[in-house]
Design a protein around this motif. Structure first.
Motif, PDB file in Angstrom:
ATOM      1  N   TRP A  16      14.210  -9.924  57.592  1.00  0.00           N
ATOM      2  CA  TRP A  16      14.311  -9.472  56.207  1.00  0.00           C
ATOM      3  C   TRP A  16      15.292 -10.396  55.494  1.00  0.00           C
ATOM      4  CZ3 TRP A  16      18.272  -7.946  53.027  1.00  0.00           C
ATOM      5  CH2 TRP A  16      17.927  -7.280  51.853  1.00  0.00           C
ATOM      6  N   ASP A 325      13.607 -10.386  44.774  1.00  0.00           N
ATOM      7  CA  ASP A 325      14.219  -9.080  44.532  1.00  0.00           C
ATOM      8  C   ASP A 325      15.328  -8.699  45.509  1.00  0.00           C
ATOM      9  OD1 ASP A 325      12.509  -8.872  46.635  1.00  0.00           O
ATOM     10  OD2 ASP A 325      11.759  -6.885  46.114  1.00  0.00           O
ATOM     11  N   ALA A 326      15.617  -9.525  46.492  1.00  0.00           N
ATOM     12  CA  ALA A 326      16.676  -9.174  47.443  1.00  0.00           C
ATOM     13  C   ALA A 326      17.298 -10.438  48.014  1.00  0.00           C
ATOM     14  CB  ALA A 326      16.118  -8.308  48.567  1.00  0.00           C
ATOM     15  N   LEU A 327      18.601 -10.354  48.251  1.00  0.00           N
ATOM     16  CA  LEU A 327      19.379 -11.495  48.738  1.00  0.00           C
ATOM     17  C   LEU A 327      20.155 -11.071  49.982  1.00  0.00           C
ATOM     18  CD1 LEU A 327      20.960 -14.236  48.366  1.00  0.00           C
ATOM     19  CD2 LEU A 327      22.522 -12.959  46.882  1.00  0.00           C
ATOM     20  N   LEU A 328      20.141 -11.940  51.000  1.00  0.00           N
ATOM     21  CA  LEU A 328      20.945 -11.713  52.198  1.00  0.00           C
ATOM     22  C   LEU A 328      21.940 -12.846  52.352  1.00  0.00           C
ATOM     23  CD1 LEU A 328      21.444 -10.307  55.036  1.00  0.00           C
ATOM     24  CD2 LEU A 328      19.785 -11.958  55.931  1.00  0.00           C
ATOM     25  N   GLU A 337      22.001  -8.383  63.267  1.00  0.00           N
ATOM     26  CA  GLU A 337      22.348  -7.147  62.554  1.00  0.00           C
ATOM     27  C   GLU A 337      21.556  -6.936  61.263  1.00  0.00           C
ATOM     28  OE1 GLU A 337      26.694  -6.416  62.379  1.00  0.00           O
ATOM     29  OE2 GLU A 337      26.814  -7.941  63.955  1.00  0.00           O
ATOM     30  N   VAL A 338      20.704  -7.907  60.939  1.00  0.00           N
ATOM     31  CA  VAL A 338      19.857  -7.740  59.751  1.00  0.00           C
ATOM     32  C   VAL A 338      19.002  -6.488  59.897  1.00  0.00           C
ATOM     33  CG1 VAL A 338      17.993  -8.774  58.404  1.00  0.00           C
ATOM     34  CG2 VAL A 338      19.869 -10.195  59.222  1.00  0.00           C
ATOM     35  N   GLU A 340      19.922  -3.716  60.906  1.00  0.00           N
ATOM     36  CA  GLU A 340      20.693  -2.594  60.376  1.00  0.00           C
ATOM     37  C   GLU A 340      20.531  -2.481  58.855  1.00  0.00           C
ATOM     38  OE1 GLU A 340      22.166  -0.117  61.554  1.00  0.00           O
ATOM     39  OE2 GLU A 340      23.382   0.554  59.840  1.00  0.00           O
ATOM     40  N   VAL A 341      20.455  -3.634  58.188  1.00  0.00           N
ATOM     41  CA  VAL A 341      20.216  -3.624  56.735  1.00  0.00           C
ATOM     42  C   VAL A 341      18.885  -2.934  56.449  1.00  0.00           C
ATOM     43  CG1 VAL A 341      19.756  -5.045  54.698  1.00  0.00           C
ATOM     44  CG2 VAL A 341      21.564  -5.721  56.293  1.00  0.00           C
ATOM     45  N   ARG A 344      19.018   0.741  56.863  1.00  0.00           N
ATOM     46  CA  ARG A 344      19.653   1.418  55.722  1.00  0.00           C
ATOM     47  C   ARG A 344      18.728   1.463  54.511  1.00  0.00           C
ATOM     48  NH1 ARG A 344      26.095  -0.074  55.452  1.00  0.00           N
ATOM     49  NH2 ARG A 344      26.426  -0.274  57.694  1.00  0.00           N
ATOM     50  N   LEU A 345      17.963   0.392  54.304  1.00  0.00           N
ATOM     51  CA  LEU A 345      17.010   0.378  53.180  1.00  0.00           C
ATOM     52  C   LEU A 345      15.959   1.452  53.367  1.00  0.00           C
ATOM     53  CD1 LEU A 345      16.460  -3.449  52.673  1.00  0.00           C
ATOM     54  CD2 LEU A 345      17.636  -1.879  51.129  1.00  0.00           C
ATOM     55  N   HIS A 350      14.548   2.545  49.733  1.00  0.00           N
ATOM     56  CA  HIS A 350      14.467   1.354  48.870  1.00  0.00           C
ATOM     57  C   HIS A 350      13.195   0.576  49.194  1.00  0.00           C
ATOM     58  CE1 HIS A 350      15.618  -2.403  46.884  1.00  0.00           C
ATOM     59  NE2 HIS A 350      16.561  -1.715  46.273  1.00  0.00           N
ATOM     60  N   SER A 352      12.400  -2.452  48.961  1.00  0.00           N
ATOM     61  CA  SER A 352      12.445  -3.842  49.415  1.00  0.00           C
ATOM     62  C   SER A 352      12.380  -3.987  50.942  1.00  0.00           C
ATOM     63  CB  SER A 352      13.681  -4.554  48.872  1.00  0.00           C
ATOM     64  OG  SER A 352      14.814  -4.200  49.618  1.00  0.00           O
TER      65      SER A 352
ATOM     66  N   ILE B 294      24.384  -3.678  50.062  1.00  0.00           N
ATOM     67  CA  ILE B 294      24.578  -3.131  51.404  1.00  0.00           C
ATOM     68  C   ILE B 294      25.607  -4.039  52.050  1.00  0.00           C
ATOM     69  CG2 ILE B 294      23.517  -2.814  53.658  1.00  0.00           C
ATOM     70  CD1 ILE B 294      20.983  -1.948  52.281  1.00  0.00           C
ATOM     71  N   ILE B 296      27.956  -4.817  55.225  1.00  0.00           N
ATOM     72  CA  ILE B 296      28.215  -4.523  56.631  1.00  0.00           C
ATOM     73  C   ILE B 296      29.388  -5.385  57.103  1.00  0.00           C
ATOM     74  CG2 ILE B 296      27.266  -4.662  58.975  1.00  0.00           C
ATOM     75  CD1 ILE B 296      24.535  -3.952  57.829  1.00  0.00           C
ATOM     76  N   ARG B 308      19.085  -7.486  41.362  1.00  0.00           N
ATOM     77  CA  ARG B 308      18.636  -7.784  42.715  1.00  0.00           C
ATOM     78  C   ARG B 308      19.499  -6.998  43.709  1.00  0.00           C
ATOM     79  NH1 ARG B 308      16.634 -12.550  42.689  1.00  0.00           N
ATOM     80  NH2 ARG B 308      18.315 -13.083  41.275  1.00  0.00           N
ATOM     81  N   LEU B 309      18.899  -6.622  44.823  1.00  0.00           N
ATOM     82  CA  LEU B 309      19.673  -6.021  45.910  1.00  0.00           C
ATOM     83  C   LEU B 309      20.376  -7.131  46.682  1.00  0.00           C
ATOM     84  CD1 LEU B 309      19.933  -3.306  47.828  1.00  0.00           C
ATOM     85  CD2 LEU B 309      18.461  -4.687  49.272  1.00  0.00           C
ATOM     86  N   ALA B 311      22.538  -7.856  50.201  1.00  0.00           N
ATOM     87  CA  ALA B 311      23.016  -7.368  51.497  1.00  0.00           C
ATOM     88  C   ALA B 311      23.888  -8.443  52.127  1.00  0.00           C
ATOM     89  CB  ALA B 311      21.832  -7.046  52.407  1.00  0.00           C
ATOM     90  N   ILE B 313      26.528  -9.426  55.584  1.00  0.00           N
ATOM     91  CA  ILE B 313      26.937  -9.074  56.949  1.00  0.00           C
ATOM     92  C   ILE B 313      28.030 -10.030  57.411  1.00  0.00           C
ATOM     93  CG2 ILE B 313      26.202  -8.803  59.356  1.00  0.00           C
ATOM     94  CD1 ILE B 313      23.317  -8.544  58.331  1.00  0.00           C
TER      95      ILE B 313
END
Lengths: 469, 469
Positions: A16, A325-328, A337-338, A340-341, A344-345, A350, A352, B294, B296, B308-309, B311, B313
């Motif tokens: 993700w 729509d989402a950033l890591l 551990e992604v 775990e994200v 939670r989503l 959510h 996404s 999110i 962590i 945007r979401l 996340a 870690i």
């Protein structure tokens, strides 16, 4: 005759925000422009002398897989699961299908989401495996460890079975770091790749011996499965099969197993760290997909984005994974551990974790450009010849502007043909249908207006993809 | 009579990607929902007993400033520079204006991009400054150091001038870390805040003594400046004035200067680190604007995004600054280097140093939702009563769908009124004009089609904002 069986299941939640429930890991483009599924399909054709593979996947991924492989000269057949039940039920059904194709068929089982860089070595290993399979062995492909990995199961190898294969001494679960280092030092351990080669009759015999209940249930499922074009939809009874891996169900009990220790630069792309490792790094150890970046004094950092500019300063060993729509942003050493994200989503409901801003449909894709109170804007792309269902919405009107291609629009009692820079209006309550009657992609912008704009406000009257309830 | 002079110049390049050339630092919302400009304006009104401030800013920011302050009960006057020439020319012109308002006017000069949390202490300091200014002093506001900052100029203070003010011993440039630590330990140094208080006559006398050429040139500029509504446009000759700070031009030479050491929780918000410090942190030292995250196992990390979401870690001491078209991820301790990113963007001609995806116009805003070959989609928001220019495009046609509010559309020879869920089509070559004739914001979606979609394909015939060439 070697029949490739591609298991296209892996959700890839640790990848993700690129991998999502509706667009999982097999469809990701890693190590070049092609998806992992396409790469697997091409390996399958190459090693089998162009035998059409069987792809076992969830029914939700049929159209996506079909589109992904539409340019392949030889197309696969599909076995569609109503829900995932791990590898044993899938392999049992695939074996029942294969033995019907040819009684002495030899199966090469390959997950769709692995990366193999040294394909010649892989093909050589398959040749060796095929020879053993013909002699009645269940053959596993081991991968010689390149480091003390804790993310894989290991196989301890014993004496030689043939010039290229060894006895399986025992299977070991994912080890801790100390144990993994010991396995690496001892030299007689390989990673369990999850690929197999065996005759359909051999694996069915093994099921009969070690898990007859599962085989019996699989036979009943198989007997009520029908071929429809290029696909077999497994019936709902498939869901009652035991959710168990082939390792637990058969391999760890069978006697006639052998492992071929391979050395073909393999990765199961388990997490973002592995993605980064699959891409050539610059002098500072940084990797990126083909994207626009400004990198100042950073090391060992992986950057991935689509059309946004990404600037980084002073980063070390990080992941920056950017989607519309989402950033890591994560420490690379913690890429496991992604998961775990995603948990939670899911827990928070959510969207996404499930869908991207661009959603695949049998007829093409739609992308939500803006979702605001009272209106929603979509870019709709329809494949040549494709057609949306004849449908109606209770609560929304739609304004369509064609920006490329040629559309035939049924709008109430009227039918019109629209080209680029032409528009039409579909009032709420009007039956309507959109068809691409041109030879190129049809793109249109849809502005929806209404008090309720949910995807579930749709009444379908006819659908060429069978989506009418 | 204390007249607030607000210098609204700071580009804030170190606060990219939120601060951009077309939407600079004074308009950023930091420390609550209000922009720094609004906060400064409100302090100005409070401390001056509701005297309308003079805002000296670039002409490009007039409409943006005007909109930003439209809900203020007392509106400012504007002095508009054709280009920035540092603080000395701006203050000279402001003084010439102020002395014309009232011969013994006292000026309080405040940059628009500072954050002051303890306003009561600030107001007390201004009272003390005003008393000294009346006695003919040029008064500086010093800030008692809270750490060995290397990002500020310092003032070494000598004997007391009054109960609350001290002699300026010397100005010192930004020190290195060791020197800054010594200044902090010695206790008689303060940060130079860039705020001042003096009589207009005093500063004009000082210019006459220490920089008569600049004053002479400023007088000529002033003599050809006219008031037009709430604004004075400085003529092009302003650009020929010396580009110099008030410190260099006057303060470092003048004898009648004094400094008030203040203690009012001040920050010049020089970089993202300061933004993070202005926001209450959670137990792990993390800060964020009101956004979906999110987090962590991360510490001392600042996250800022719009829709945007995000996340994260395992991050430590990082900045994650996300905007619709550009993302910054940086080590917080290196937030000064963001300037280098902007330099590189400028050098490469990348738009994102200049404009956001949402662009402010006198009549409202537009947001580019998609820019693709052959078409472009914008969301256009028009303020009640506002009107775009009467215009024409050679190369593009436009499809407009109103999604909220009430539009009057001139389209060639026709005039129509459209409400939500109504649309119209403007062919290339048609003169057209859009006016919000309702009492609420007018929002419409524009789909442009054509072979050339640049903003410069526009012929303006009439414009209520004076934008016709």
């Amino acid at each position: 005759m070697l029949i490739p069986i591609i298991l296209s299941g892996g959700a890839g939640t640790r990848l993700w925000p690129v991998s999502r429930e509706a667009y999982p890991k097999p469809f990701m483009r890693i190590g070049g422009g092609k998806s992992l599924l396409t790469q697997t399909h091409e390996r399958a054709l190459e090693v089998s002398g162009n035998t059409a593979p069987l792809i076992v996947t969830n029914r939700d991924y049929y159209f996506l897989s079909h589109d992904e492989l539409e340019n392949q000269q030889i197309k696969p057949q599909y076995m569609l699961e109503p829900s995932g039940r791990n590898t044993a039920p899938a392999i049992a059904l695939a074996a029942l299908w294969a033995i019907q194709q040819k009684p002495d068929a030899c199966m090469l089982v390959m997950p769709a989401d692995h990366l193999i860089k040294d394909t010649p070595s892989f093909y050589t290993a398959v040749r060796h495996a095929e020879n053993l399979a013909k002699d009645g062995f269940l053959v596993l492909f081991g991968v010689k460890p390149t480091g003390p990995e804790t993310g894989f199961g290991y196989i301890e190898m014993g004496n030689k079975v043939s010039e290229h294969a060894q006895v399986v001494q025992r299977f070991v679960e994912k080890p801790d770091a100390v144990t993994a280092a010991r396995y690496l030092a001892e030299g007689n351990y390989v990673w369990n790749s999850g690929m197999f080669c065996f005759k359909a009759s051999t694996i069915l015999d093994a099921f009969a011996t070690y898990n007859p209940a599962l085989l019996e249930a699989a036979r009943e499922v198989w007997n009520s499965t029908k071929l429809d074009g290029d696909k077999m939809e497994l019936p709902a009874s498939f869901t009652a099969l035991e959710n168990i891996s082939i390792d637990y169900a058969v391999m760890e009990k069978a006697k006639n197993i052998a492992v071929i220790p391979g050395d073909f630069d393999w990765s199961d792309i388990g997490a973002w760290k592995a993605v980064a490792e699959a891409i050539p790094a610059d002098a500072s150890g940084n990797t990126q997909n083909d994207c626009q970046t400004i990198v100042i004094d950073s090391r060992n950092t992986h950057i991935q984005t689509t059309d946004r500019l990404v600037a980084v300063i002073g980063l070390d060993n990080l992941l920056v994974i950017d989607t519309p729509d989402a950033l890591l942003v994560a420490d690379k050493s913690r890429s496991q551990e992604v998961k775990e994200v995603v948990n939670r989503l899911k827990a928070s409901g959510h969207e996404s974790h499930k869908t991207h801003r661009t959603v695949a449909r049998p007829w093409g894709t739609y992308t939500v450009l803006q979702d605001a109170p009272g209106f929603k804007i979509k870019r709709i792309a329809v494949k040549p010849g494709a057609s949306l269902s004849l449908q109606m919405h209770h609560h929304r009107s739609e304004h369509w502007v064609v920006v490329s291609g040629k559309a035939e629009v049924i709008n109430g009692e009227q039918t019109v043909v629209l080209e680029a820079n032409q528009s039409t209006y579909i009032p709420a309550g009007n039956k309507h249908r959109l068809t691409n009657v041109g030879n190129t992609e049809l793109a249109l912008i849809e502005v929806q207006c209404g008090s309720y704009l949910g995807e579930d406000d749709i009444v379908r009257f006819e659908d060429i993809y069978g989506r009418v309830q």
